[in-house]
Motif scaffolding. Structure first.
Motif, short mmCIF file in Angstrom:
data_model
loop_
_atom_site.label_atom_id
_atom_site.label_comp_id
_atom_site.label_asym_id
_atom_site.label_seq_id
_atom_site.Cartn_x
_atom_site.Cartn_y
_atom_site.Cartn_z
N SER A 225 39.39 50.04 41.79
CA SER A 225 39.67 48.61 41.95
C SER A 225 38.41 47.80 42.23
O SER A 225 38.39 46.58 42.05
N ASN A 226 37.33 48.47 42.65
CA ASN A 226 36.08 47.75 42.92
C ASN A 226 35.43 47.23 41.64
O ASN A 226 34.56 46.35 41.70
N LYS A 227 35.83 47.75 40.50
CA LYS A 227 35.23 47.32 39.23
C LYS A 227 35.92 46.10 38.64
O LYS A 227 35.43 45.52 37.67
N LEU B 269 48.54 48.35 37.03
CA LEU B 269 47.75 49.28 36.24
C LEU B 269 46.60 48.60 35.50
O LEU B 269 46.67 47.41 35.18
N ASN B 270 45.55 49.39 35.23
CA ASN B 270 44.53 48.92 34.30
C ASN B 270 44.91 49.40 32.90
O ASN B 270 45.97 50.00 32.69
N SER B 271 44.06 49.14 31.91
CA SER B 271 44.41 49.46 30.52
C SER B 271 44.48 50.97 30.26
O SER B 271 45.04 51.39 29.26
N VAL C 77 48.58 47.50 44.45
CA VAL C 77 49.99 47.54 44.82
C VAL C 77 50.44 46.11 45.09
O VAL C 77 49.76 45.35 45.79
N THR C 78 51.59 45.72 44.55
CA THR C 78 52.09 44.38 44.79
C THR C 78 52.58 44.26 46.23
O THR C 78 53.14 45.19 46.80
N SER C 79 52.33 43.09 46.82
CA SER C 79 52.79 42.84 48.18
C SER C 79 53.52 41.51 48.20
O SER C 79 54.45 41.31 47.43
N THR C 80 53.10 40.58 49.02
CA THR C 80 53.79 39.30 49.11
C THR C 80 53.58 38.49 47.85
O THR C 80 52.72 38.82 47.02
N GLU C 81 54.33 37.43 47.71
CA GLU C 81 54.26 36.62 46.50
C GLU C 81 53.85 35.19 46.81
O GLU C 81 54.09 34.68 47.89
N LEU C 82 53.21 34.58 45.83
CA LEU C 82 52.89 33.17 45.90
C LEU C 82 53.82 32.42 44.97
O LEU C 82 54.44 33.00 44.09
N GLY C 83 53.87 31.12 45.14
CA GLY C 83 54.69 30.32 44.24
C GLY C 83 55.87 29.70 44.96
O GLY C 83 56.00 29.76 46.17
N ASP C 84 56.73 29.09 44.20
CA ASP C 84 57.85 28.33 44.75
C ASP C 84 59.14 29.12 44.59
O ASP C 84 59.62 29.32 43.48
N LEU C 85 59.72 29.51 45.72
CA LEU C 85 60.98 30.24 45.65
C LEU C 85 62.09 29.38 45.06
O LEU C 85 63.00 29.90 44.42
N GLN C 86 61.99 28.04 45.27
CA GLN C 86 63.08 27.21 44.75
C GLN C 86 63.13 27.21 43.23
O GLN C 86 64.15 26.92 42.64
N VAL D 152 48.08 41.23 44.93
CA VAL D 152 47.88 42.66 44.71
C VAL D 152 46.88 43.20 45.73
O VAL D 152 45.77 42.67 45.89
N ILE D 153 47.29 44.26 46.43
CA ILE D 153 46.41 44.95 47.38
C ILE D 153 45.62 45.98 46.59
O ILE D 153 46.21 46.85 45.93
N PRO D 154 44.29 45.94 46.60
CA PRO D 154 43.48 46.87 45.80
C PRO D 154 43.74 48.33 46.15
O PRO D 154 44.03 48.68 47.30
N SER D 155 43.59 49.18 45.15
CA SER D 155 43.86 50.61 45.34
C SER D 155 42.87 51.28 46.28
O SER D 155 43.14 52.36 46.79
N GLU D 156 41.72 50.65 46.53
CA GLU D 156 40.75 51.24 47.47
C GLU D 156 41.38 51.41 48.85
O GLU D 156 41.08 52.38 49.56
#
Length: 315
Positions: free
Chosen positions: A118-120, A177-179, A186-195, A203-207
């Motif tokens: 994930s550092n790349k 995933l990468n290509s 890993v997905t964690s909390t979300e941004l945006g409008d729930l309405q 995304v929390i980096p795999s490191e």
């Protein structure tokens, strides 16, 4: 061999041989294409489900998921493409700052993910979201969603990838995933409008996941995770239930957030959205108005606009 079986066969070849993800493969649906991904249901002492999420095997017996999914639960089980419910034995590592936990499974899985670096990753790099779908409580299919890294930010001095693509459904604890089909987050909390039911995952980096795995220790009962509960725990849990359209359950979690922190404006706002979706318009309006007052105190112009828009829609 039937066509659909051939389809699944070649899907698994792509998954486990490290092949790149073809662009025309994005969005395709494949039942049980990810045996290492599991759905988690966590319960209280009475056996009542109180939290839900996703996770994935990083070895035959260890599962990674978000801490807020398991915090202050008493038991839990995983399921994937079958009706089997596999018990969770306990916790072997916790990273509270990164909302990560490593669980020990009661039944092994002989498939596990492979990690990328994930550092790349850089801004605008292409990544692939794994989106799982439930039917009758079982994982029925998965799909890829191509996305781009919109920004690389710091959250409490911890790196986070912000995805710039909006998606219509989202759950925490899924691999990104990468290509080369290696996990880079890993997905964690979300941004945006729930309405508007549109979300931009964080995304929390795999490191951090790899560091969590290295830190594993003796098995700790799930109940001991109560020491890691906070207002943020219940807020994330409430959001997960909101996304699953479990609005009444989400309200209970937002209630707990507010008991922890009576000035948590976003909790009032999301609780108001939940009540509005249940037809409780008067109660929803009260929550929106409280959120508006708190947002005015902090000077959060973006949040103020969201609340005003929600109030305007109720006229």
């Amino acid at each position: 061999m039937k066509i659909r079986n051939l389809y699944t066969f070649f899907t698994i070849i792509f998954i486990f041989c490290g092949c790149s993800i073809p662009e025309n493969y994005v969005g395709s649906r494949t039942k049980k294409a990810f045996p290492e991904i599991v759905n988690l249901t966590m319960t209280d002492v009475t056996g009542k489900p109180i939290s839900y999420g996703w996770g994935f095997f990083v070895s035959p017996i260890y599962i990674v998921t978000n801490l807020h999914v398991v915090a202050w639960t008493s038991a839990g089980f995983t399921s994937n493409g079958t009706s089997d419910q596999n018990p969770i034995k306990g916790i072997v590592a916790i990273d509270q700052e990164n909302d990560l936990v490593l669980l020990k499974s009661g039944i092994p899985c002989f498939e596990s993910v492979r990690f990328g670096d994930s550092n790349k990753l850089q801004q605008d790099d292409r990544v692939y979201m794994v989106d799982c779908h439930l039917w009758g409580g079982q994982v029925r299919n998965v799909s890829y969603k191509a996305a781009n890294i919109g920004a690389i930010n710091k959250h409490k001095n911890k790196k986070r990838f912000l995805i710039n693509n909006e998606i219509s459904s989202f759950s925490c604890g899924l691999p990104v995933l990468n290509s080369r089909r290696k996990v880079i987050g890993v997905t964690s909390t979300e941004l945006g409008d729930l309405q508007y039911m549109q979300y931009r995952p964080i995304v929390i980096p795999s490191e951090y996941v790899k560091a969590l795995i290295r830190a594993k220790g003796p098995v700790m009962p799930l109940a001991e995770s109560k020491d890691y509960v906070s207002a943020e725990t219940y807020f994330k849990r409430g959001n997960t239930k909101f996304i699953r359209k479990l609005f009444a359950e989400a309200i209970l979690d937002y209630d707990k957030v507010i008991r922890f922190n009576s000035k948590y404006g976003q909790a009032y706002f999301n609780r108001g959205l939940s009540k509005r979706n249940l037809g409780k318009k008067a109660e929803a309006k009260q929550d929106f108005e409280t959120a508006l007052k708190l947002a005015a105190q902090t000077g959060d112009v973006y949040f103020l606009t969201k609340i005003e828009d929600a109030l305007h829609q109720m006229k």
